[in-house]
Write a protein that holds these residues in place. Structure first.
Motif, mmCIF file in Angstrom:
data_model
loop_
_atom_site.group_PDB
_atom_site.id
_atom_site.type_symbol
_atom_site.label_atom_id
_atom_site.label_comp_id
_atom_site.label_asym_id
_atom_site.label_seq_id
_atom_site.Cartn_x
_atom_site.Cartn_y
_atom_site.Cartn_z
ATOM 1 N N ALA A 148 0.830 -1.458 0.075
ATOM 2 C CA ALA A 148 0.553 -0.214 0.250
ATOM 3 C C ALA A 148 0.298 1.703 0.273
ATOM 4 O O ALA A 148 0.175 2.211 -0.176
ATOM 5 C CB ALA A 148 -0.828 -0.030 1.161
ATOM 6 N N ALA A 149 2.500 1.158 0.267
ATOM 7 C CA ALA A 149 3.111 2.296 0.890
ATOM 8 C C ALA A 149 3.058 2.844 -0.794
ATOM 9 O O ALA A 149 4.386 3.925 -0.756
ATOM 10 C CB ALA A 149 3.548 2.294 1.756
ATOM 11 N N ILE A 150 3.969 1.904 -1.730
ATOM 12 C CA ILE A 150 4.255 2.328 -2.820
ATOM 13 C C ILE A 150 3.518 1.776 -3.966
ATOM 14 O O ILE A 150 2.380 0.740 -4.058
ATOM 15 C CB ILE A 150 4.814 1.048 -3.233
ATOM 16 C CG1 ILE A 150 6.400 1.354 -1.904
ATOM 17 C CG2 ILE A 150 5.695 1.219 -4.465
ATOM 18 C CD1 ILE A 150 7.696 0.593 -2.219
ATOM 19 N N LEU A 151 2.680 3.039 -4.797
ATOM 20 C CA LEU A 151 2.220 2.487 -6.488
ATOM 21 C C LEU A 151 2.439 1.477 -7.764
ATOM 22 O O LEU A 151 4.222 2.866 -7.807
ATOM 23 C CB LEU A 151 1.902 4.055 -6.693
ATOM 24 C CG LEU A 151 0.885 4.162 -7.720
ATOM 25 C CD1 LEU A 151 -0.825 3.598 -7.444
ATOM 26 C CD2 LEU A 151 0.715 5.794 -8.469
ATOM 27 N N PRO A 166 4.369 12.220 -3.797
ATOM 28 C CA PRO A 166 5.192 12.413 -4.029
ATOM 29 C C PRO A 166 6.381 11.915 -3.750
ATOM 30 O O PRO A 166 6.091 10.869 -3.424
ATOM 31 C CB PRO A 166 5.066 13.551 -2.477
ATOM 32 C CG PRO A 166 3.485 13.459 -2.474
ATOM 33 C CD PRO A 166 3.025 12.281 -2.775
ATOM 34 N N GLY A 167 7.571 11.938 -4.104
ATOM 35 C CA GLY A 167 9.340 11.342 -3.620
ATOM 36 C C GLY A 167 8.872 11.330 -4.943
ATOM 37 O O GLY A 167 9.634 11.048 -5.960
ATOM 38 N N ALA A 168 10.641 10.074 -5.081
ATOM 39 C CA ALA A 168 11.297 9.308 -5.747
ATOM 40 C C ALA A 168 9.974 8.746 -7.052
ATOM 41 O O ALA A 168 9.363 7.862 -5.581
ATOM 42 C CB ALA A 168 12.988 8.742 -5.560
ATOM 43 N N VAL A 169 10.934 7.972 -7.819
ATOM 44 C CA VAL A 169 10.158 7.333 -8.379
ATOM 45 C C VAL A 169 11.209 5.914 -9.191
ATOM 46 O O VAL A 169 12.623 6.505 -9.793
ATOM 47 C CB VAL A 169 9.266 7.636 -10.345
ATOM 48 C CG1 VAL A 169 8.654 6.813 -10.653
ATOM 49 C CG2 VAL A 169 8.603 8.740 -9.463
ATOM 50 N N LEU A 170 10.771 5.091 -8.790
ATOM 51 C CA LEU A 170 11.260 4.144 -9.562
ATOM 52 C C LEU A 170 11.185 3.091 -11.391
ATOM 53 O O LEU A 170 10.091 2.742 -11.050
ATOM 54 C CB LEU A 170 11.425 2.643 -8.711
ATOM 55 C CG LEU A 170 12.599 1.364 -9.669
ATOM 56 C CD1 LEU A 170 14.266 1.926 -10.150
ATOM 57 C CD2 LEU A 170 12.710 -0.053 -8.357
ATOM 58 N N ARG A 264 15.956 -9.256 -7.827
ATOM 59 C CA ARG A 264 14.786 -9.735 -6.562
ATOM 60 C C ARG A 264 14.654 -8.754 -6.040
ATOM 61 O O ARG A 264 15.590 -7.395 -5.781
ATOM 62 C CB ARG A 264 15.447 -10.466 -6.145
ATOM 63 C CG ARG A 264 17.082 -10.395 -5.539
ATOM 64 C CD ARG A 264 17.726 -11.625 -4.263
ATOM 65 N NE ARG A 264 18.760 -11.804 -3.773
ATOM 66 C CZ ARG A 264 19.171 -10.896 -4.474
ATOM 67 N NH1 ARG A 264 19.648 -11.395 -5.622
ATOM 68 N NH2 ARG A 264 20.586 -10.729 -3.959
ATOM 69 N N ALA A 265 13.127 -8.817 -4.942
ATOM 70 C CA ALA A 265 13.151 -7.505 -3.812
ATOM 71 C C ALA A 265 12.712 -8.345 -2.809
ATOM 72 O O ALA A 265 12.375 -9.551 -2.489
ATOM 73 C CB ALA A 265 12.379 -6.444 -4.149
ATOM 74 N N ASP A 266 12.913 -7.816 -1.232
ATOM 75 C CA ASP A 266 13.235 -8.508 -0.407
ATOM 76 C C ASP A 266 12.388 -7.650 0.926
ATOM 77 O O ASP A 266 13.668 -6.109 1.491
ATOM 78 C CB ASP A 266 14.006 -9.531 0.254
ATOM 79 C CG ASP A 266 14.502 -10.356 1.213
ATOM 80 O OD1 ASP A 266 13.577 -10.610 1.644
ATOM 81 O OD2 ASP A 266 15.056 -10.668 2.144
ATOM 82 N N HIS A 267 12.084 -7.312 1.379
ATOM 83 C CA HIS A 267 11.131 -6.090 2.191
ATOM 84 C C HIS A 267 11.294 -5.364 1.847
ATOM 85 O O HIS A 267 11.910 -4.221 2.410
ATOM 86 C CB HIS A 267 11.519 -6.436 3.610
ATOM 87 C CG HIS A 267 11.758 -8.834 3.807
ATOM 88 N ND1 HIS A 267 11.728 -9.218 3.831
ATOM 89 C CD2 HIS A 267 9.763 -8.446 5.115
ATOM 90 C CE1 HIS A 267 11.157 -10.540 4.574
ATOM 91 N NE2 HIS A 267 10.184 -10.054 5.294
ATOM 92 N N ARG A 331 11.624 2.700 0.710
ATOM 93 C CA ARG A 331 11.809 4.066 1.945
ATOM 94 C C ARG A 331 12.966 4.105 2.331
ATOM 95 O O ARG A 331 12.570 5.977 2.084
ATOM 96 C CB ARG A 331 11.253 2.816 2.942
ATOM 97 C CG ARG A 331 10.894 3.422 4.205
ATOM 98 C CD ARG A 331 10.791 2.987 5.647
ATOM 99 N NE ARG A 331 9.262 1.497 5.344
ATOM 100 C CZ ARG A 331 7.992 2.051 6.083
ATOM 101 N NH1 ARG A 331 7.444 2.763 6.553
ATOM 102 N NH2 ARG A 331 7.617 0.822 6.077
ATOM 103 N N ALA A 332 14.049 4.061 2.460
ATOM 104 C CA ALA A 332 14.727 4.806 2.732
ATOM 105 C C ALA A 332 15.110 5.866 1.436
ATOM 106 O O ALA A 332 15.489 6.851 1.667
ATOM 107 C CB ALA A 332 16.559 4.223 2.925
#
Ligand code: FAD
Length: 409
Positions: A148-151, A166-170, A264-267, A331-332
């Motif tokens: 939910a925290a990341i669109l 708002p914020g950075a985008v990957l 990959r993504a982990d937490h 998040r960071a």
């Protein structure tokens, strides 16, 4: 209820379906086009606002119908392309029904021909041309769980920077979509991270001419499928912001953090492959090879064209290349959105006729399948390089219309 019958059914009301309609109409062959939404729907609802057509206005046209424009060297908006295709439908008087979805296609029981199940009832047809697009369903790697925290959006649902939190985008993916979206976000003041994959850069202009002029001049737009090499990545070009050559070193110099392929993504921590330098080197090499090809063409033809040494200038390696990030904590890094620009796949699950391979891709030769009367149009490299492009679909449609005419005889 008596079943409706048509001689030829065309599925899809984009450029391909309409070019097919025009070619059938010119040969006096009765047909019906079904479109599940609106004419040129993908240009209306699956492209972002800032996208510009990758071909300059002077080069755009559909059979017997040039693109009206004031600026020959400009690049059209998605809305202008959609309006152009809609105007084409009116110009050719296409027998089209919009808002009708074809949900299944099967062979007719005990007879030749087909039955299409549609949202408006069944339709029988002797011939069916499937023109439902080369890019049907976004392909998104299952790397990042819903959070939910990341669109998370794919390129077909991205519209503009203000749609994002708002914020950075990957941005994941460095084809034409990923590169253009990354550039647009950077220009809108966003902090941008771009995961770069295999790509083939091309110059927007060289020696005074646009890339499309060169592709045409060197006969590459018409290059037949048999001469397609093993390379599968699509050329990286852009018509946005007046049309510039995409150079990831320039992106980095302007503030984009380039990353290797997402592994990959982990937490919420993403790991990237140590392949960024290799990917950029490949993109730069394909760019240089293309410049060499154009130079060789000028030489061989004795063309009088100014030299363009600036096209070979390269920026130094940016820090994100010499010291690449291997991990990114979303998040960071303050990342609020991830845009997946990772390509498209087919969605032919509704076709219950044995013309698909195990991967769900149509098996055909220049659009003609092994099942008499069933055709595909508008796919990438259907018959030649520009088969899926606005400029090339008409020729392929003419070939299929001739085939249908011969079959009906
Ligand atoms: C981001 C992006 C940028 C592009 N830019 C360019 C460019 O600059 N120049 C260029 O030449 N090409 C470009 N292309 C490629 C190509 O021109 C477009 O993909 C174009 O839309 C293809 O036209 P089409 O008619 O083959 O398919 P589509 O436009 O996809 O049309 C297919 C139609 O079929 C309908 N349909 C699908 N399934 C069904 C069904 N079961 N029943 C009824 N209707 C159905 C859809 O609603 C759609 O309207 C781009 C593609 C993408 C993704």
């Amino acid at each position: 209820m008596p079943i409706e019958r048509v001689e030829t059914l065309v599925v899809g009301g984009g450029q391909a379906g309409l070019a097919m309609s025009h070619m059938l109409g010119k040969r006096g062959l009765p047909h019906l086009v079904l479109e599940r939404q609106r004419i040129a729907e993908r240009w209306r609802s699956e492209r972002w606002d800032g996208l510009r057509f990758q071909f300059p206005n002077w080069s755009i046209g559909l059979p017997d119908f040039p693109f009206p424009h004031a600026e020959p060297d400009g690049f059209a908006t998605p809305g202008e392309i959609a309006d152009f295709i809609t105007a084409y439908a009116a110009f050719i008087g296409a027998p089209i029904r919009c808002g009708v979805n074809v949900s299944a296609l099967r062979r007719r029981d005990g007879a030749s021909g087909f039955v299409a199940e549609t949202s408006d009832g069944a339709i029988e047809a002797d011939n069916v041309v499937v023109a439902t697009g080369p890019y049907q369903r976004p392909r998104i790697p299952a790397l990042l769980p819903d959070n939910a925290a990341i669109l998370q959006l794919d390129a077909s649902r991205y519209k503009n920077p203000s749609q994002l939190p708002p914020g950075a985008v990957l941005v994941v993916g460095s084809g034409a979509s990923g590169a253009q979206i990354a550039e647009e976000l950077l220009r809108a003041g966003r902090r941008v991270y771009l995961s770069v994959g295999q790509h083939r850069r091309m110059p927007r202009r060289y020696r005074g001419r646009d890339l499309i002029w060169w592709l045409d001049e060197m006969g590459l737009l018409q290059r037949p499928t048999e001469e397609r090499g093993p390379e599968r990545s699509l050329p990286l070009i852009s018509g946005a912001f007046g049309g510039n050559t995409i150079d990831f070193r320039q992106f980095a110099a302007a503030g984009v953090t380039l990353l290797g392929r997402m592994e990959r993504a982990d937490h919420g921590v993403i790991a990237f492959a140590p392949d960024l330098a290799r990917r950029l080197a490949y993109g730069d090499a394909s760019y240089a090879i293309f410049l060499d090809m154009m130079d060789a063409h000028v030489e061989a033809r004795g063309l009088d064209m100014p030299r363009d040494p600036g096209a070979r200038a390269a920026l130094p390696d940016p820090l994100c290349l010499t010291e690449p990030l291997r991990e990114l904590d979303l998040r960071a890094a303050g990342i609020g959105a991830v845009i997946w620009a990772t390509g498209y796949g087919f969605d032919f699950g509704w076709i219950d006729v044995p013309v698909l391979n195990p991967a769900g891709e149509p098996v055909h030769a220049k659009g003609i399948t092994g099942v008499p009367g069933l055709y595909f149009l508008g796919l990438q490299w259907l018959a030649k390089l520009n088969s899926s492009l606005l400029s090339g679909v008409g020729d392929d449609a003419a070939v299929l219309a001739d085939h249908i005419a011969a079959r009906l005889k």
